[in-house]
Design an enzyme around this catalytic site. Sequence first.
Site, PDB file in Angstrom:
ATOM      1  N   ARG A 201     -10.238  23.992  44.562  1.00 60.00           N
ATOM      2  CA  ARG A 201      -9.441  23.357  43.510  1.00 60.00           C
ATOM      3  C   ARG A 201      -8.741  22.142  44.108  1.00 60.00           C
ATOM      4  O   ARG A 201      -7.977  22.295  45.067  1.00 60.00           O
ATOM      5  CB  ARG A 201      -8.383  24.324  42.969  1.00 60.00           C
ATOM      6  CG  ARG A 201      -8.951  25.683  42.538  1.00 60.00           C
ATOM      7  CD  ARG A 201      -9.255  25.716  41.071  1.00 60.00           C
ATOM      8  NE  ARG A 201     -10.093  26.846  40.718  1.00 60.00           N
ATOM      9  CZ  ARG A 201      -9.749  27.800  39.834  1.00 60.00           C
ATOM     10  NH1 ARG A 201      -8.584  27.762  39.249  1.00 60.00           N
ATOM     11  NH2 ARG A 201     -10.593  28.757  39.539  1.00 60.00           N
ATOM     12  N   GLU A 203      -6.341  20.518  43.066  1.00 62.68           N
ATOM     13  CA  GLU A 203      -5.003  20.340  42.482  1.00 62.68           C
ATOM     14  C   GLU A 203      -4.005  20.001  43.584  1.00 62.68           C
ATOM     15  O   GLU A 203      -4.078  20.553  44.671  1.00 62.68           O
ATOM     16  CB  GLU A 203      -4.579  21.635  41.772  1.00 62.68           C
ATOM     17  CG  GLU A 203      -5.512  22.005  40.626  1.00 62.68           C
ATOM     18  CD  GLU A 203      -5.554  23.512  40.360  1.00 62.68           C
ATOM     19  OE1 GLU A 203      -4.781  24.261  40.978  1.00 62.68           O
ATOM     20  OE2 GLU A 203      -6.394  23.916  39.526  1.00 62.68           O
ATOM     21  N   ARG A 209       1.718  30.091  46.007  1.00 63.12           N
ATOM     22  CA  ARG A 209       0.612  30.925  45.527  1.00 63.12           C
ATOM     23  C   ARG A 209      -0.658  30.129  45.231  1.00 63.12           C
ATOM     24  O   ARG A 209      -1.612  30.670  44.675  1.00 63.12           O
ATOM     25  CB  ARG A 209       1.055  31.718  44.301  1.00 63.12           C
ATOM     26  CG  ARG A 209       1.495  30.873  43.136  1.00 63.12           C
ATOM     27  CD  ARG A 209       1.884  31.759  41.943  1.00 63.12           C
ATOM     28  NE  ARG A 209       1.735  31.031  40.715  1.00 63.12           N
ATOM     29  CZ  ARG A 209       2.574  30.068  40.311  1.00 63.12           C
ATOM     30  NH1 ARG A 209       3.630  29.755  41.055  1.00 63.12           N
ATOM     31  NH2 ARG A 209       2.363  29.433  39.191  1.00 63.12           N
ATOM     32  N   HIS A 210      -0.669  28.843  45.574  1.00 59.03           N
ATOM     33  CA  HIS A 210      -1.870  28.024  45.391  1.00 59.03           C
ATOM     34  C   HIS A 210      -2.351  27.462  46.718  1.00 59.03           C
ATOM     35  O   HIS A 210      -1.550  26.996  47.525  1.00 59.03           O
ATOM     36  CB  HIS A 210      -1.581  26.827  44.477  1.00 59.03           C
ATOM     37  CG  HIS A 210      -1.370  27.199  43.046  1.00 59.03           C
ATOM     38  ND1 HIS A 210      -0.131  27.347  42.513  1.00 59.03           N
ATOM     39  CD2 HIS A 210      -2.266  27.434  42.044  1.00 59.03           C
ATOM     40  CE1 HIS A 210      -0.248  27.676  41.220  1.00 59.03           C
ATOM     41  NE2 HIS A 210      -1.535  27.728  40.916  1.00 59.03           N
ATOM     42  N   GLU A 343       0.280  35.598  38.488  1.00 57.69           N
ATOM     43  CA  GLU A 343      -1.045  35.922  37.931  1.00 57.69           C
ATOM     44  C   GLU A 343      -1.994  36.333  39.054  1.00 57.69           C
ATOM     45  O   GLU A 343      -2.047  35.686  40.098  1.00 57.69           O
ATOM     46  CB  GLU A 343      -1.601  34.672  37.225  1.00 57.69           C
ATOM     47  CG  GLU A 343      -3.014  34.870  36.692  1.00 57.69           C
ATOM     48  CD  GLU A 343      -3.640  33.569  36.193  1.00 57.69           C
ATOM     49  OE1 GLU A 343      -2.957  32.799  35.486  1.00 57.69           O
ATOM     50  OE2 GLU A 343      -4.821  33.324  36.522  1.00 57.69           O
ATOM     51  N   SER A 346      -7.840  36.168  35.803  1.00 57.18           N
ATOM     52  CA  SER A 346      -8.072  35.760  34.422  1.00 57.18           C
ATOM     53  C   SER A 346      -9.459  36.223  34.035  1.00 57.18           C
ATOM     54  O   SER A 346     -10.381  36.205  34.857  1.00 57.18           O
ATOM     55  CB  SER A 346      -8.011  34.240  34.280  1.00 57.18           C
ATOM     56  OG  SER A 346      -6.679  33.798  34.340  1.00 57.18           O
ATOM     57  N   ARG A 394      -4.126  36.546  46.467  1.00 50.73           N
ATOM     58  CA  ARG A 394      -2.989  36.937  45.616  1.00 50.73           C
ATOM     59  C   ARG A 394      -2.885  38.451  45.522  1.00 50.73           C
ATOM     60  O   ARG A 394      -1.789  39.003  45.498  1.00 50.73           O
ATOM     61  CB  ARG A 394      -3.121  36.322  44.231  1.00 50.73           C
ATOM     62  CG  ARG A 394      -2.916  34.823  44.262  1.00 50.73           C
ATOM     63  CD  ARG A 394      -2.608  34.302  42.896  1.00 50.73           C
ATOM     64  NE  ARG A 394      -2.573  32.848  42.901  1.00 50.73           N
ATOM     65  CZ  ARG A 394      -2.446  32.126  41.798  1.00 50.73           C
ATOM     66  NH1 ARG A 394      -2.358  32.723  40.627  1.00 50.73           N
ATOM     67  NH2 ARG A 394      -2.415  30.818  41.882  1.00 50.73           N
TER      68      ARG A 394
END
Length: 420
Positions: A201, A203, A209-210, A343, A346, A394
């Site tokens: 990712r 981002e 947590r990322h 989270e 998903s 996670r």
Amino acid sequence: MDGREVVLAGFVHETRDLGGIAFLVLRDRKGLAQITLVKKMVGKEMFKSVRTISRESVVQVRGQVKAEPKAPRGFEILPTDVRVLSAAQVPLPLDPTEKVECELDTRLDARFMDIRRPCVLAAFEIESAVLRSLRDYFYGQKITEVFTPKIVAAATEGGTDLFPISYFEKEAFLNQSPQLYKQMLMGAGMDRVFEIGPIFRAEEHDTRRHLNEAISIDVEISFADDKEVMSILEGAVVEAYRYVAENCSYQLEVMGLDLQVPKAPFRRITYTEALEMASERAGVKMQWGDDLDTETERFLGETIGEHYFLTDWPSSIKPYYTLPYEDKPEICRGFDLMHPRMELASGAQRVHDYSLLVERIVEKGLDPDGFEFYLKAFRYGMPPHAGWGLGLSRLVMTMLKLENIRDAVIFPRDRRRLVP
Ligand code: ATP
Ligand code: MG
């Protein structure tokens, strides 16, 4: 083993010289062992040379085991031979025997040395146990392990959060999720697949947590709906906890943890119920259709206090491949698995109807032409299907109460870190 001759090897944890007697404490991933050198027994030369071995050097010792209640783990070794296999330079980049925490960056810069610390290592040994338990669980459910490409031509969800790479004369990217490939395998008749592999990712987040590279545990099941794959998911989480509680008592003890195995079924809360709960919090104005922000997630987590599912999301905030309810298309069969802290996963029942899928792609402002390789698999018979993606780190960080996801990844990749 009292009286037996053994060969031990490990890192030099510490050396202590008490005059006529010296201790060399070796460490490996299972713990400490004390080598006791009595000057009169080993001779002056060996006695002297052992005192000069630098800490963290790799040493091999031959000697006799002697029961000794005062030594760590109740035994000592009386050596006949001590050999330095690899000497450690001084000073050390960090001190693995140090009780006080040092800066995360210092630790990550010298990760090999950081992992010599038993409490750091324990988390990675537990992670391996988690993976083993999940694979066994999936095999037990007759789910087939697959690998899908990480070098891809198109984004899973459109958007810009992709790392471009140069791939001969073509434009390519690192895949952000195996989602589209898993679905194509449902069209291939593989029925039940799982994949454990990296996702990328691009981002620019800077959170605890990322990361920009993470390991995702992905499952996709044909002829299943959202409810069925939710029970497979909660079963997987409970099984991972149960396996670790049963098989990792040494590591849990090193980490000072008393692991509570969660109980299935987890609570199911709809998005709309979650909004109502969140509105009890003073000063919060959330509109139906807004994504739940971190603050709201935290509030819900504190209120609920255990794993729970968030279901029935607005179709507008879930990806195009999430199946809307037929009678209420503004709501979809997407779900998130939540730990009170964040989270974890998903998932959704997916759109399997070709025309609806194209419609949804267009609605999201994406170009169906870019998804032709994927859409093709929906034109020749596609079973209804559902699945999810669960973040390994996670799961581990919440299980082990780790503050930062970087503590659950051996060599983390974030905005600022590309080495080691
Ligand atoms: P978040 O909202 O927390 O950023 P997401 O909804 O973007 O996550 P998904 O695309 O749903 O993430 O990915 C499925 C799972 O993969 C997530 O629930 C999470 O456990 C894990 N995951 C996703 N992105 C990351 C990341 N950048 N770092 C670590 N794990 C991630
Ligand atoms: Mg998500």
